[in-house]
Write an enzyme that holds these catalytic residues in place. Sequence first.
Site, PDB file in Angstrom:
ATOM      1  N   LYS B  80      -6.840  11.634  -1.187  1.00 33.13           N
ATOM      2  CA  LYS B  80      -5.582  11.480  -0.446  1.00 33.13           C
ATOM      3  C   LYS B  80      -4.465  12.242  -1.163  1.00 33.13           C
ATOM      4  O   LYS B  80      -4.424  12.283  -2.401  1.00 33.13           O
ATOM      5  CB  LYS B  80      -5.231   9.989  -0.355  1.00 33.13           C
ATOM      6  CG  LYS B  80      -4.049   9.672   0.549  1.00 33.13           C
ATOM      7  CD  LYS B  80      -3.825   8.152   0.610  1.00 33.13           C
ATOM      8  CE  LYS B  80      -2.639   7.775   1.491  1.00 33.13           C
ATOM      9  NZ  LYS B  80      -2.433   6.303   1.506  1.00 33.13           N
ATOM     10  N   SER B 155      -2.081   4.468   6.131  1.00 33.17           N
ATOM     11  CA  SER B 155      -1.657   5.826   5.864  1.00 33.17           C
ATOM     12  C   SER B 155      -2.768   6.757   5.384  1.00 33.17           C
ATOM     13  O   SER B 155      -2.599   7.975   5.440  1.00 33.17           O
ATOM     14  CB  SER B 155      -0.534   5.817   4.817  1.00 33.17           C
ATOM     15  OG  SER B 155      -0.995   5.324   3.584  1.00 33.17           O
ATOM     16  N   SER B 179      -3.436   0.437   3.886  1.00 35.46           N
ATOM     17  CA  SER B 179      -3.589   1.871   4.136  1.00 35.46           C
ATOM     18  C   SER B 179      -4.973   2.444   3.881  1.00 35.46           C
ATOM     19  O   SER B 179      -5.248   3.579   4.251  1.00 35.46           O
ATOM     20  CB  SER B 179      -2.563   2.661   3.316  1.00 35.46           C
ATOM     21  OG  SER B 179      -1.297   2.561   3.935  1.00 35.46           O
TER      22      SER B 179
END
Lengths: 486, 503
Positions: B80, B155, B179
């Site tokens: 990420k 996210s 997330s």
Amino acid sequence: MGEASIKAQAKTAYETAIGVEVHIELATKTKLFCGCEASFGAKPNTHVCPYCLGMPGTLPVLNEKALELALSVGIALHCDIPAWSRFDRKNYFYPDNPQNYQVSQWFYPLCKVGYVEIGEDATKRIGIWNIHLEEDAGKLFHDEKTDQTLVDANRAGVPLIEIVSAPDMQSAEEVLAFLEQLRTKVLYLQASDCKLQEGSMRVDVNLSVRKAGNSGLGTRTEMKNLNSFRAITRAINAERERQIGILEAGGEITLETRRWDDAKGASFPMRSKEEAMDYRYFPDPDLPPVFVTEDQVEALKKAQPEMREAKRKRFVSQFGIPEYDSEILTQSVRLANLFEETAKLGIAPKKVSNFLMGEGLRILREKELDPADVQATPEHFAALLKLLEENKITNTVAKEVFEEVFVSDVDPAEYVERNGLLTVREEGVLRQTVESVIKENEKSASDYLGGKEKALGFLVGQTMKAMRGQADPATVTALLKELLKK
Amino acid sequence: MDSSKIRTALALSERIRKKEISVREGLDATFEIIDQKEKSLHAFLTIDREGAYKEADRLQEKVDAREMFGPLFGVPVAVKDNLCTKGIRTTCGSKMLENFVPPYDATAVQSLKDAGMIIVGKTNMDEFAMGNTTETSYFGCTKNPRSEAHVPGGSSGGSAAAVAAGECLVALGTDTGGSVRQPASHCGVVGVKPTYGSISRHGLIAYCSSMDQVGPIAGNVTDCAALMEALCTWDPKDSTSIKRGSLDSLTAVKQGRLDVPTYGKRGRLDILSSLEDGVPGMKIGLPKEYFSAGLDPQVAASVMRAAETLERHGAILKEFSLPLFQYFVPDYYLIACAEASSNLERYDGMKYGLRVPGSDLHDTYRKTRTQGFGEEVRRRILLGTFALSEGYYDAYYLKALKVRRLVANAFDDALKEFDLILGPTAPTTAPRLGEADQDLVKSYLADVYTVPANLTGLPAISLPCGVGEGGLPIGVQFMGRRFEEALLFKAARVLEKETCQNG
């Protein structure tokens, strides 16, 4: 009534209440939350890492040594040490602060209520409200050439303690006495070098006045940018005058932060009300609470070095030096230690003390040095005093060599040898000089022969001068007497 | 053999280590799928093909030299984009850090490298991890691989989508309020939010420090467990990192001793060795409130089926009540925004990242932060700034901390009775693109099942338990006691085996 006497009356009708906030940089090798060097004076932005530059993703890790030093100061100031304290963030945008928040302690400081004693025989107690541990900010420089402001982050993250006093002081004299006491204690703990000029000790003054006899405090102002003890004194006196002036004219004091301009001898408000800060303190989620156990506090209490008062008394009883000498020597832990260690090497304590108090203090004053800058090792200092004791050098030479030992720690034997400073006592060598001195000073010679004993002293002095201080005075005197009688 | 047919990271690594395929071949398969799907999917913000192949060659030398390596050796992995990667741009999904190249690796990234894994690229995400759809990314949304009209969740939407699409077998996400778990649920993969402090946050670009946690995402429970083991390690660079220990020291924690256990013999968390132990006798609690209004009936049905499956395998199910349910979301947003308002202060245009020059210092700050941050980030900074302001602190932030404590107490109490708490991961399947924007409050409320794990620091796992309308995946979530991730994985494994048999 004249204007002057009105002023005098007004002044006496007011009492001043002063509290201080003292920031002291801790003498740790590394910064408070990262491994960067904390030392002063390096090239800009060489003591930096992703953390103290505020890079994304970086995290603080507490420097245990800083914690220890801060606790030691708290113990020396008789503070309560709570079982735990916590770090909070103080949020404000400024380029000297790479994260735009300062990690400090607001809600639960490391040390609480304590005191410092001042005055003759420590008759007055000045309260300490709390001591907290925090990060220092970086420094800004304005580059005139490019008209840019540049940031040096070397200082960013250096550990600071902030010591907040109660408004227990009433005059500049009391403030200075408090700061002297505080500074001495911190220096004895070797927790900081406490240099106002280099900013390792910074003092903000909170001052208010009130009509004599009134209870409760008046509205205070906070004064910043006080870079010397002299500036502190001047600022306190000026601010008291300013506040009394406002009140006498029927005005009100504004609660504000002011900046002292030492060149102008006046202070100015630092920011307007519209720019008043809201620091939005909240617990720093990157740092767990700091737990301090009773065992830890006990261990630190045991590890506290001998403080000034104890040392002062011990020097008198152990080394037999006068109270006065001990008072002066212990003003600086550096000089006190140099004294003690040199005396322990078998030199008469009073002789060690005389040199430090006479020559040592003179050199510090003339060269504007801090006792912490003294380089002399006890070994070299003792060796020098031995040379003097054994009459291998004269007192004059000893003073010259002492300066080298004191400031640069030269090896005295080697220095004397290299510069040919050993005392000349061979009659053959001296006789020639004495003869020419007598020839050049016929008036003095005849004065002496006419019964003026003083003239002999003058002639001895002239001979010594001709010998660059290296002649043995006893031999010179004997020779003079002998040759004058001829 | 065709390495693209290998479906699990553990199998891929085994083949590599047995020299049945080369490290490069494994990587070829990954890039082949990336090349095929990335254009429409947009799971990645940066792809480091060159770096990946270089690393593959280096690792191949190790294989050839028969040096020691772990169960994920040679496996490509996506990271990420809020985890710092030395020399690889790390944007956090923001214009503010569009060109930011970190000078150091996050500890979690270092752990991947230590495990012999190959970083193929950085995945898309909601800007500064603020969002649950990946739509707040400055670089545009990622599509849900199961249905391109839908969001992947967020996210960590890029990481979950990349794994679901087969662009890589495993990925790193981060989980502040769900997330990792929520996008895993929406994309039909497995995601874990470990116990707070399990995986170092050093190098994780902070959103809400007291809740942020790195989490593994994988296509199956076993791979996820292996990645979790590789990531959990005590890190002296993170003061909130915990030392994990042997079972004995875990007992000490259970007994309420606060001193954190030291390393066990392996010095690592051990999940794999008990993974197939099953759930007989395991007590599982179902909070009544979780199944109240707001939960999509098809999700409710699917989650209940999962519960029944576990019961069939010997688990003991029981309902219980969590009266604080309605406070989870407001409490989370208050604390998260407050911390974010401070954490994001460092982006000021002075040191790195975007700088929009203004007429003076304050104007530069204003322009930089107005143009550098997207709308959602600005909103949360403002909300958080307000909550911490003088005069409001006690009423908002301090009260939120107290509620947080009450929530933690409620879960701790429940977990004295139950080994696990079971519920949905999200109230619905993945929303359509653009849907979240139309009702922000509804979108925030969708985090209600995931935020408690972050408020309390407890570990949680999400895994697929069914498929809803339009083929969109449904996820089920387990929460467990601190340090007891092994239990989550055991239960997840039982469900997974059942689902695979059915599917």
